[in-house]
Design an enzyme around this catalytic site. Structure first.
Site, PDB file in Angstrom:
ATOM      1  N   LYS A  81      41.924  32.337  29.185  1.00  0.00           N
ATOM      2  CA  LYS A  81      42.309  33.253  30.253  1.00  0.00           C
ATOM      3  C   LYS A  81      43.282  34.323  29.755  1.00  0.00           C
ATOM      4  O   LYS A  81      44.309  34.005  29.165  1.00  0.00           O
ATOM      5  CB  LYS A  81      42.913  32.475  31.424  1.00  0.00           C
ATOM      6  N   GLY A  82      42.926  35.571  30.010  1.00  0.00           N
ATOM      7  CA  GLY A  82      43.781  36.689  29.613  1.00  0.00           C
ATOM      8  C   GLY A  82      43.684  37.048  28.137  1.00  0.00           C
ATOM      9  O   GLY A  82      44.295  38.008  27.675  1.00  0.00           O
TER      10      GLY A  82
ATOM     11  N   THR B 125      36.823  36.039  37.568  1.00  0.00           N
ATOM     12  CA  THR B 125      35.725  36.178  36.608  1.00  0.00           C
ATOM     13  C   THR B 125      35.737  35.031  35.595  1.00  0.00           C
ATOM     14  O   THR B 125      34.764  34.853  34.865  1.00  0.00           O
ATOM     15  CB  THR B 125      35.790  37.528  35.860  1.00  0.00           C
TER      16      THR B 125
ATOM     17  N   GLU C  56      50.254  39.425  37.499  1.00  0.00           N
ATOM     18  CA  GLU C  56      49.557  38.746  36.394  1.00  0.00           C
ATOM     19  C   GLU C  56      49.389  37.250  36.642  1.00  0.00           C
ATOM     20  O   GLU C  56      50.272  36.630  37.227  1.00  0.00           O
ATOM     21  CB  GLU C  56      50.400  38.888  35.121  1.00  0.00           C
ATOM     22  N   ASP C  57      48.274  36.692  36.169  1.00  0.00           N
ATOM     23  CA  ASP C  57      48.077  35.246  36.296  1.00  0.00           C
ATOM     24  C   ASP C  57      48.258  34.519  34.972  1.00  0.00           C
ATOM     25  O   ASP C  57      48.254  33.298  34.931  1.00  0.00           O
ATOM     26  CB  ASP C  57      46.677  34.929  36.842  1.00  0.00           C
TER      27      ASP C  57
ATOM     28  N   SER D  92      43.880  45.458  32.370  1.00  0.00           N
ATOM     29  CA  SER D  92      43.062  44.290  32.063  1.00  0.00           C
ATOM     30  C   SER D  92      42.606  44.296  30.608  1.00  0.00           C
ATOM     31  O   SER D  92      42.401  45.347  30.019  1.00  0.00           O
ATOM     32  CB  SER D  92      41.832  44.294  32.979  1.00  0.00           C
ATOM     33  N   ALA D  93      42.419  43.102  30.057  1.00  0.00           N
ATOM     34  CA  ALA D  93      41.908  42.979  28.689  1.00  0.00           C
ATOM     35  C   ALA D  93      40.395  43.158  28.645  1.00  0.00           C
ATOM     36  O   ALA D  93      39.801  43.300  27.578  1.00  0.00           O
ATOM     37  CB  ALA D  93      42.282  41.610  28.137  1.00  0.00           C
ATOM     38  N   SER D  94      39.761  43.164  29.807  1.00  0.00           N
ATOM     39  CA  SER D  94      38.293  43.157  29.832  1.00  0.00           C
ATOM     40  C   SER D  94      37.661  44.523  29.619  1.00  0.00           C
ATOM     41  O   SER D  94      38.011  45.502  30.270  1.00  0.00           O
ATOM     42  CB  SER D  94      37.802  42.589  31.163  1.00  0.00           C
TER      43      SER D  94
ATOM     44  N   ASN E  98      34.680  44.983  30.409  1.00  0.00           N
ATOM     45  CA  ASN E  98      33.738  45.091  31.526  1.00  0.00           C
ATOM     46  C   ASN E  98      34.427  45.449  32.843  1.00  0.00           C
ATOM     47  O   ASN E  98      33.768  45.482  33.890  1.00  0.00           O
ATOM     48  CB  ASN E  98      32.988  43.766  31.693  1.00  0.00           C
TER      49      ASN E  98
ATOM     50  N   ARG F 237      38.139  39.085  23.945  1.00  0.00           N
ATOM     51  CA  ARG F 237      36.829  38.490  23.672  1.00  0.00           C
ATOM     52  C   ARG F 237      36.768  37.839  22.289  1.00  0.00           C
ATOM     53  O   ARG F 237      36.347  36.688  22.150  1.00  0.00           O
ATOM     54  CB  ARG F 237      35.734  39.545  23.802  1.00  0.00           C
TER      55      ARG F 237
ATOM     56  N   LYS G   8      47.550  41.611  25.108  1.00  0.00           N
ATOM     57  CA  LYS G   8      48.711  40.930  25.673  1.00  0.00           C
ATOM     58  C   LYS G   8      48.992  39.713  24.788  1.00  0.00           C
ATOM     59  O   LYS G   8      48.046  39.093  24.345  1.00  0.00           O
ATOM     60  CB  LYS G   8      48.418  40.471  27.111  1.00  0.00           C
TER      61      LYS G   8
ATOM     62  N   ASP H 284      46.541  42.994  36.822  1.00  0.00           N
ATOM     63  CA  ASP H 284      45.577  42.332  35.957  1.00  0.00           C
ATOM     64  C   ASP H 284      44.321  42.117  36.817  1.00  0.00           C
ATOM     65  O   ASP H 284      44.398  42.151  38.041  1.00  0.00           O
ATOM     66  CB  ASP H 284      46.186  41.005  35.503  1.00  0.00           C
ATOM     67  N   LEU H 285      43.175  41.921  36.194  1.00  0.00           N
ATOM     68  CA  LEU H 285      41.938  41.777  36.962  1.00  0.00           C
ATOM     69  C   LEU H 285      41.558  40.306  37.183  1.00  0.00           C
ATOM     70  O   LEU H 285      41.642  39.783  38.284  1.00  0.00           O
ATOM     71  CB  LEU H 285      40.805  42.534  36.264  1.00  0.00           C
ATOM     72  N   ASP H 286      41.162  39.666  36.081  1.00  0.00           N
ATOM     73  CA  ASP H 286      40.724  38.272  36.170  1.00  0.00           C
ATOM     74  C   ASP H 286      41.882  37.371  36.585  1.00  0.00           C
ATOM     75  O   ASP H 286      42.904  37.333  35.922  1.00  0.00           O
ATOM     76  CB  ASP H 286      40.171  37.821  34.812  1.00  0.00           C
TER      77      ASP H 286
HETATM   78  P1  B16 Z   1      35.612  40.977  28.174  1.00  0.00           P
HETATM   79  P2  B16 Z   1      42.056  40.016  32.355  1.00  0.00           P
HETATM   80  C1  B16 Z   1      40.399  38.939  30.535  1.00  0.00           C
HETATM   81  O1  B16 Z   1      40.603  39.594  31.775  1.00  0.00           O
HETATM   82  C2  B16 Z   1      39.896  37.525  30.772  1.00  0.00           C
HETATM   83  O2  B16 Z   1      40.901  36.752  31.440  1.00  0.00           O
HETATM   84  C3  B16 Z   1      39.567  36.869  29.461  1.00  0.00           C
HETATM   85  O3  B16 Z   1      39.081  35.564  29.664  1.00  0.00           O
HETATM   86  C4  B16 Z   1      38.521  37.719  28.722  1.00  0.00           C
HETATM   87  O4  B16 Z   1      38.206  37.151  27.470  1.00  0.00           O
HETATM   88  C5  B16 Z   1      39.078  39.136  28.545  1.00  0.00           C
HETATM   89  O5  B16 Z   1      39.391  39.685  29.822  1.00  0.00           O
HETATM   90  C6  B16 Z   1      38.090  40.064  27.841  1.00  0.00           C
HETATM   91  O6  B16 Z   1      36.975  40.253  28.665  1.00  0.00           O
HETATM   92  O7  B16 Z   1      34.892  40.035  27.285  1.00  0.00           O
HETATM   93  O8  B16 Z   1      34.911  41.276  29.477  1.00  0.00           O
HETATM   94  O9  B16 Z   1      36.014  42.253  27.461  1.00  0.00           O
HETATM   95  O10 B16 Z   1      42.704  38.749  32.855  1.00  0.00           O
HETATM   96  O11 B16 Z   1      42.859  40.681  31.271  1.00  0.00           O
HETATM   97  O12 B16 Z   1      41.705  40.950  33.481  1.00  0.00           O
HETATM   98 MG    MG Z   2      44.165  37.477  34.102  1.00  0.00          MG
END
Ligand code: B16
Ligand code: MG
Length: 207
Positions: free
Chosen positions: A44-45, A16, A168-169, A113-115, A117, A48, A144, A8-10
């Site tokens: 967290k996790g 982040t 994972e956190d 990661s869910a992000s 970005n 968006r 997730k 996982d990233l964040d």
């Molecule tokens: P974005 P992860 C997640 O990262 C964040 O923990 C979560 O707070 C955020 O809303 C999600 O990514 C989406 O991010 O807006 O940049 O697409 O923990 O899955 O690495």
């Molecule tokens: Mg995370």
């Protein structure tokens, strides 16, 4: 025998969450209510759009799907402004060293990661080249605790789920990994990550 490691990233490789918090707080401010760090824990996790829904729930605000899209975009633009300035100094303690250690042992590495970005963040941290596969929010349709992100990661690595381990956190991330049939390492507190096979405070503990 572990052949693949999915990260996982964040909260695992970089914090982040503090930038997400700044951007969400700013949006809440514009909408006229306070958004606390405690509220932010719930994001967290989480994806968006789901994060926005939680925020609007906190503020007791209801709006149309179009308004929601505009708000999510606004928040993301602010967030991107913040993370653009990120550099290598923001990698969490031990993360780079641990990725290198696994690589040296011949373990394949993927991001899960869910992000949306995530690619830009990896670039800014200077660790893109350490990943054999990057699964981010642009590639998955189910958030997730759905196991999709990790199953896709194993697939891109050419490995069976049972040969992979997930770092994972977030509780939802541990659940996703378990549903994918993978081993789990929780990063954070045992009180929250009850279902993880093992829990450490950070990747530095595994060096
Ligand atoms: P974005 P992860 C997640 O990262 C964040 O923990 C979560 O707070 C955020 O809303 C999600 O990514 C989406 O991010 O807006 O940049 O697409 O923990 O899955 O690495
Ligand atoms: Mg995370």
């Amino acid at each position: 025998n572990i052949k693949g490691a999915l990260f996982d990233l964040d909260g695992v490789i970089v914090d982040t969450a503090k930038y997400h918090y700044l951007a969400w707080k700013r949006l809440a401010g514009e909408l006229g209510f306070e958004f606390t760090e405690e509220h932010n824990e719930r994001l967290k996790g989480v994806s968006r759009m789901r994060s926005l829904e939680i925020l609007l729930e906190v503020g007791g605000i209801s709006c149309t799907p179009e308004e929601k899209l505009a708000m999510a975009e606004k928040k993301n633009n602010w967030y991107v402004e913040y993370i653009k300035k990120m550099d290598e100094s923001e990698i969490l303690k031990g993360a780079r060293e641990y990725l290198l250690k696994l690589k040296g042992e011949g373990v394949k590495i993927a991001l899960g990661s869910a992000s949306k970005n995530a690619p830009m963040i990896l670039e800014n941290l200077g660790i893109t080249n350490l990943f054999d596969a990057v699964i981010d929010g642009n590639k998955v349709s189910k958030a997730k605790p759905d196991p999709e992100v990790f199953l896709l990661g194993a697939k891109e690595l050419g490995l069976k789920a049972a040969d992979c381990i997930v770092y994972e956190d977030a509780e939802a991330g541990i659940e996703a990994a378990r549903r994918a049939g993978m081993g789990t390492v929780g990063i954070g507190s045992r009180d929250i990550l009850k279902e993880a096979d093992m829990v450490v405070s950070g990747l530095y503990e595994l060096l």
